[in-house]
Enzyme design. Structure first.
Site, PDB file in Angstrom:
ATOM      1  N   ASP A 122       0.787  -1.120  -0.069  1.00 43.29           N
ATOM      2  CA  ASP A 122       0.008   0.189  -0.035  1.00 43.29           C
ATOM      3  C   ASP A 122       0.808   1.333   0.083  1.00 43.29           C
ATOM      4  OD1 ASP A 122       0.728   0.062   2.873  1.00 43.29           O
ATOM      5  OD2 ASP A 122      -0.829  -1.048   3.138  1.00 43.29           O
ATOM      6  N   ASP A 157      -0.734   4.335 -20.156  1.00 39.27           N
ATOM      7  CA  ASP A 157      -0.833   3.145 -20.502  1.00 39.27           C
ATOM      8  C   ASP A 157      -1.517   3.033 -21.786  1.00 39.27           C
ATOM      9  OD1 ASP A 157      -0.688   0.252 -19.776  1.00 39.27           O
ATOM     10  OD2 ASP A 157      -2.894   0.318 -20.031  1.00 39.27           O
ATOM     11  N   GLU A 195       3.212   4.869 -23.401  1.00 37.61           N
ATOM     12  CA  GLU A 195       3.689   3.570 -23.750  1.00 37.61           C
ATOM     13  C   GLU A 195       3.266   3.297 -25.236  1.00 37.61           C
ATOM     14  OE1 GLU A 195       2.814  -0.903 -22.023  1.00 37.61           O
ATOM     15  OE2 GLU A 195       1.083   0.408 -22.501  1.00 37.61           O
TER      16      GLU A 195
END
Length: 611
Positions: A159, A328, A357
């Site tokens: 986390d 992404d 990307e």
């Protein structure tokens, strides 16, 4: 059959109705003084579409338009905020009053500075790095109630608090920026084997996943990073969301997604996007297919969709003070819409940076996606692209002997020689591995070629990105599952007997690798020879590959022996960069190197010298 269909329809309807809140507004607040005065508010609530009139008397704010979508549970309201000051406005939806806050910006857009080639990005997966809060391992009410470190593809409990507790580790290592894989809510059920621990199946674009922490904890973590000189890059996904996102359960409009109900699977082939001879079917399969069955493909050609996504990125910049974005699956989304997003960000935040990307291993493809490229009629406005060519060639070279033409380190030379294709080579992000690839070490622990790879990565004209744990020889391949290249960082979880966060907890080999990499990283920090210097590369000669960086009379040479046997640097051949210097300093060891004679090299040695 009819009865079964009726039952399924009823269950689905009840599920949707149960999910509809009394009222939700995205974004929950906005900011005064943005260059683009247009604000889209998405209201979501039962039968909210039936609202006939939306008004406000807040100074400087006008209602430009109200858009009613196919679903009765959505209403889009477009406001013009030109001239509006910070404060709380009242919006009237028929007889209903909604309070909405316009906040002061913490700084002007021009004051935000993103990552550059002076930085080194450290990529980590929050679920796999460190568990600092055991209470959020499993969160009541979420669909996935599992936290099991014995399963490589289930959640392990890492986390944001775990990251915060180890910020000193990053400073000790010498990196300057952290890139977390997505931290937004992924409320997706696990199938017993797989889960969305990776973060790429968003169910709420405005909420940190509770198993990682809260929005406020994310903001506080970034503030603490900034105090230590660390930047933070946020991973975003505009191409797709989760099939458990409310948009997929209660679709705003029939064209919110491409091919609703998993009508088409992407081909994963990116070349048709730029191919001048590409067929329509090939392009559609690339950009309009779902990424996987659980990730529906968002239609960025819908102006309401792209406006929502653009605002979301701006909201996180303003709210959390992030220093950059990693986008992404960049070419999978609509090209024109993504250019619109990047132009908006570039206008609002001219010194900010975003990396996309672009997973094709040929530099001419990647270069066409960079801002101001002459290779494409469409300006992407995307400042930074990912160098998959460097990654690909280096991972081939590590297994080969360097010959006089094509193999071994020649592959790197033959990739970098095409840098003239890039409008800005210094704003290309290079890496030797990431969360989607085999780890560079594979199933080995041999650091010899790893040092060559890192020596190149950290000295060439690129923005370098590291992957967590490589500095302590973490290895693995994807042969069985991606989970084996996304292992838990040793010492980050309760019960770990092996702790790589401290020198005492690391093995001798791990300490040696950590110390070598850390010395190189600290030498690189603030070193203008690397961030501003010219670059000269020499064709590999008798197995030796040399790259020179030069700036204001200073020179750094990266010297790699591509042979599995002892070799030497022929000093005379590199006279144009060595000039009259007779000695140099070994960056790693601090020892003096004699340049009046050929320099001996051990097998596969990586030598970095400066003078």
């Amino acid at each position: 059959m009819k009865r079964l269909l009726f039952t399924l329809t009823l269950i689905l309807t009840m599920s949707i109705m149960h999910a509809v809140p009394s009222l939700r507004v995205d974004p929950a607040n906005w900011f005064a003084g943005m260059k683009d005065p247009s604000l889209q508010l998405m209201f979501y609530g039962k039968d909210i579409r039936d609202v006939r009139r939306v008004t406000t008397d807040y100074p400087g704010v006008t209602v430009d338009s109200v858009v009613r979508l196919d679903s009765p549970n959505y209403l889009l309201v477009y406001l013009n905020l030109r001239g509006a000051k910070a404060g709380e406005m009242t919006l009237k939806l028929d007889g209903r009053e909604i309070r909405y806050e316009l906040r002061e910006r913490t700084m002007a857009g021009e004051a935000r500075h993103g990552f550059t080639n002076a930085d080194v990005l450290y990529l980590l997966m929050p679920d796999r790095f460190a568990n600092g809060n055991l209470k959020n391992d499993v969160v009541k009410g979420m669909r996935d109630q599992t936290c099991d470190r014995t399963k490589p593809s289930l959640r392990h409990g890492g986390d944001l608090e775990g990251i915060r507790q180890h910020l000193d580790y990053f400073s000790e290592l010498g990196v300057t920026a952290l890139w977390f894989t997505p931290i937004l809510e992924n409320d997706w059920p696990n199938g017993g084997v797989n889960s969305s621990y990776h973060g790429y199946a968003t169910t709420d674009y405005y909420k940190v996943d509770p198993r990682f922490g809260t929005n406020e904890e994310y903001k506080q973590l970034i503030a603490e990073c900034h105090k230590r000189g660390l930047k933070v890059v946020m991973d975003m996904i505009f191409n797709h969301c989760s099939d458990y996102h409310i948009w997929n359960r209660d679709m705003p409009s029939k064209d919110w997604f491409n091919n609703p109900n998993y009508g088409l699977q992407t081909s994963y082939k990116l070349t048709p996007v730029l191919d001048p001879y590409a067929s329509k079917v090939d392009k559609a399969e690339t950009t309009d297919g779902w990424f996987v069955k659980s990730m529906p493909d968002l239609n960025q050609r819908n102006p309401h969709v792209i406006k929502y996504l653009i605002q979301n990125s701006e909201w996180w910049i303003e709210t959390a003070n992030i220093d950059g974005i990693r986008m992404d699956t960049y070419p999978y989304a609509d090209r024109a819409a993504m250019a619109q997003w990047m132009k908006t960000i570039d206008t609002e935040y001219p010194n900010f940076n975003t990396v996309g990307e672009t997973w094709v291993t040929e530099p001419q493809y990647t270069a066409a996606w960079q801002k101001d490229s002459k290779l494409s009629p469409v300006n992407s406005y995307l400042k930074t692209v990912m160098d998959f060519s460097f990654f690909d060639k280096l991972n081939q070279a590590k297994r080969e002997e360097t010959d006089e033409w094509w193999n071994g380190l020649n592959r790197i030379y033959n990739s970098l020689c095409y840098d003239y294709l890039y409008p800005n080579p210094s704003s290309v992000l290079a890496f030797i591995e990431n969360h989607d690839t085999d780890r560079f070490l594979g199933d080995t622990k041999d650091s010899t070629m790893l040092k060559q790879a890192l020596a190149l990565l950290l000295t060439i004209n690129r923005i370098p990105q590291l992957y967590y744990g490589t500095e302590v020889l973490m290895n693995g391949t994807k042969a069985v599952t991606d989970g084996y290249v996304r292992g838990d960082f040793p010492g980050g979880f309760p019960g770990d007997t092996h702790n790589c966060f401290t020198a005492d907890g690391r093995t001798r080999a791990e300490n040696a690798m950590f110390a070598w990499e850390s010395r190189l990283l600290h030498w690189r920090q603030g070193n203008e020879v690397i961030s501003k210097g010219t670059q000269t590369q020499f064709i590999p000669y008798k197995g030796v590959y040399v790259i020179a960086r030069q700036y204001q009379g200073k020179t750094a040479l990266t010297i790699l022996n591509g042979k599995h046997s002892a070799n030497e640097l022929n000093v005379a051949r590199y006279a144009e960069v060595i000039k009259g210097h007779t000695t140099a300093r070994d960056v790693i060891t601090g020892k003096t190197v004699d340049l009046t004679r050929n320099v001996p090299l051990t097998q596969r040695e990586a030598l970095i010298i400066e003078f």
